[in-house]
Write a protein that holds these residues in place. Structure first.
Motif, short mmCIF file in Angstrom:
data_model
loop_
_atom_site.label_atom_id
_atom_site.label_comp_id
_atom_site.label_asym_id
_atom_site.label_seq_id
_atom_site.Cartn_x
_atom_site.Cartn_y
_atom_site.Cartn_z
N ASP A 186 0.83 -1.21 0.00
CA ASP A 186 0.00 0.00 0.00
C ASP A 186 0.86 1.25 0.00
O ASP A 186 0.59 2.22 -0.72
N ASN A 187 1.90 1.24 0.80
CA ASN A 187 2.80 2.39 0.87
C ASN A 187 3.55 2.56 -0.44
O ASN A 187 3.85 3.69 -0.86
N PHE A 217 1.37 4.46 -2.84
CA PHE A 217 1.35 5.89 -2.55
C PHE A 217 2.64 6.58 -2.98
O PHE A 217 2.61 7.66 -3.59
N ASP A 230 2.82 6.93 -6.66
CA ASP A 230 1.90 8.01 -7.05
C ASP A 230 2.58 9.37 -6.88
O ASP A 230 2.49 10.23 -7.77
N SER A 250 -4.31 7.95 -5.79
CA SER A 250 -4.86 8.74 -4.67
C SER A 250 -6.17 8.15 -4.18
O SER A 250 -6.43 8.09 -2.97
N TYR A 288 -7.05 5.06 -4.35
CA TYR A 288 -6.72 3.81 -3.64
C TYR A 288 -6.29 4.10 -2.20
O TYR A 288 -6.74 3.42 -1.27
N CYS A 289 -5.44 5.12 -2.01
CA CYS A 289 -4.97 5.44 -0.66
C CYS A 289 -6.12 5.89 0.23
O CYS A 289 -6.15 5.54 1.42
N ILE A 322 -4.92 3.71 4.08
CA ILE A 322 -3.62 3.12 4.38
C ILE A 322 -2.82 3.96 5.36
O ILE A 322 -1.70 3.59 5.74
N SER A 323 -3.35 5.10 5.78
CA SER A 323 -2.61 5.99 6.68
C SER A 323 -2.72 5.49 8.12
O SER A 323 -3.62 4.74 8.49
N GLU A 349 -1.68 12.22 8.20
CA GLU A 349 -1.38 11.54 6.95
C GLU A 349 -2.60 11.49 6.05
O GLU A 349 -2.49 11.63 4.82
N ARG A 350 -3.76 11.28 6.64
CA ARG A 350 -4.99 11.27 5.83
C ARG A 350 -5.22 12.62 5.17
O ARG A 350 -5.67 12.69 4.02
N TYR A 376 -3.04 12.82 2.17
CA TYR A 376 -3.59 12.03 1.05
C TYR A 376 -4.73 12.79 0.37
O TYR A 376 -4.86 12.77 -0.86
#
Length: 419
Positions: free
Chosen positions: A96-97, A100, A103, A309, A311-312, A317-318, A323-324, A327
């Protein structure tokens, strides 16, 4: 008489003859007493000063050796940003990271291309600013409407710039300092062990913060691109208003003019409008050709960036709220990058498409037969709206925007199937 003969030749001629005939109307020159000259907006001038302050642009006619070194340093230094983030995506143990980071690396690569253009095409950008944004408006009402819309646009640009600066600078610093463990807000590929060494951690943090600040300078340049397209659409609106008002006057002293004088005034306004239209059609083409590579790259990668973006955000995933927020900011940034250029390109097409209707809202029916023939020819010429096409396949319209969003959604569904 010359105009009538030329008009009759056009009726039997080619499309090239139409344009040539329209240019033939330049023989008559009538002056207006009211004239407003628009200049480059103060906010754009402030952005130009920012480029000079950071050394992205040189101050004289030609860059000195020192200024050339600074420009070259910026280009090389910012190229390390997408490279380091991409290496971090490869080395990351979390899928997942990695998505990001990949991206972010694509978006950073686009910013690097923009930086190269900003650094090495300074004179061309300044000449384009003077050609597109410096012009005259005859009517007081048109000038006031132009200023009102420009003022609203500049408020929007100023707010966007503030949000980008706050989110970029604070996010790059705060995310690196919160928590007991030393982590960077982007897990970049870095030659030093910043997780176990305090000195390496601070050098990596400084690297990220300076890269983000340099990226913000490029974001400011992006807003200047919006400004180019916006001014082109406004100039078409001003031209449309001038077409509607041909031959009309609000002066009391002109109320007693003869019918012949009124016809001469109308014909003079028609001639000036034709001149303005021939010149105006070249300006969006100049903007399109200059920024064609940037637009084509954005069309090519926007679907991937928006997909990453989404997907995150969809799979959260944060690890924390900040962090959210990052994103969410990245998602809206990619959307805004694509939407703004397609929106203003769409406005150029719509405002140019309305010119034919504006022409026949004038008092053309009271004009001599020779003038009516010129109006009919000009009206047919105006039925072709100006559409900016990137890469000979992608029109700069909202339809392209929706197509890219649909492709991003399709890619997201494919990515989701691997969960």
């Amino acid at each position: 008489m010359h105009c009538i003969i030329t008009t009759l030749d056009v009726l039997n001629g080619s499309q090239f003859s139409v344009a040539f005939a329209l240019k033939g109307l330049r023989r008559l020159r009538l002056s207006r007493t009211t004239m407003h000259f628009t200049q480059i907006h103060d906010v754009i001038s402030l952005m130009k000063s920012t480029f000079h302050f950071f050394g992205v642009w040189h101050s004289g006619d030609k860059a000195t050796v020192k200024e050339m070194r600074i420009k070259l340093f910026y280009c090389i230094y910012h190229s390390l940003f997408p490279l380091s983030v991409f290496i971090g995506a490869i080395n990351s143990g979390k899928p997942d990271n990695s998505i990001f980071l990949a991206d972010i690396s694509i978006g950073a690569a686009v910013l690097t291309v923009k930086l190269w253009i900003l650094v090495w095409k300074q004179n061309e950008i300044l000449n384009l600013l003077d050609g597109v944004c410096v012009f005259s408006i005859r009517s007081d009402d048109d000038h006031n409407r132009f200023n009102d819309k420009l003022k609203g646009f500049m408020k929007f640009v100023f707010v966007c710039a503030i949000i980008a600066c706050v989110a970029g600078s604070l996010g790059s610093v705060i995310l690196s300092l919160i928590g007991s463990k030393k982590t960077l807000f982007l897990e970049i590929g870095y030659p030093l062990d910043y997780e176990n060494s305090g000195r390496a951690f601070w050098t990596a943090t400084i690297f990220l913060v300076t890269e983000v600040l340099l990226s913000l300078v490029v974001v400011i340049f992006t807003m200047i691109i919006w400004y180019f397209l916006f001014i082109c659409s406004l100039r078409y609106e001003v031209l449309g208003s001038e077409l509607k008002d041909m031959g009309r006057t609000s002066k009391k002293g002109d109320a007693n003019m003869t019918k012949r004088q009124a016809h001469i005034r109308f014909f003079g306004d028609l001639q000036r409008s034709i001149d303005a239209h021939l010149h105006l059609r070249e300006l969006p083409n100049d903007v399109e050709s200059f920024f064609a590579d940037i637009f084509l790259i954005q069309f090519g990668v926007s679907g991937l960036c928006i997909c990453g973006s989404i997907y995150c955000l969809a799979f959260d995933i944060s690890d924390n709220l900040l962090e959210r927020l990052i994103y969410i900011f990245v998602f809206f940034y990619y959307i805004a990058e694509l939407f703004m250029i397609t929106y203003f390109g769409n406005e150029i097409m719509l405002s140019s498409n309305r010119l034919s209707h504006n022409l026949f809202e004038s008092e053309w029916y009271d004009q001599p037969q020779s003038t009516k023939k010129c109006i009919l020819i000009f009206g047919e010429y105006l039925k072709q709206p100006q559409e900016l096409v990137i890469g000979k396949s992608y029109p700069l319209t909202l339809e392209t925007f929706t197509r890219i969003l649909n492709s991003a959604y399709s890619m997201f569904n494919i990515l989701k199937s691997f969960q």
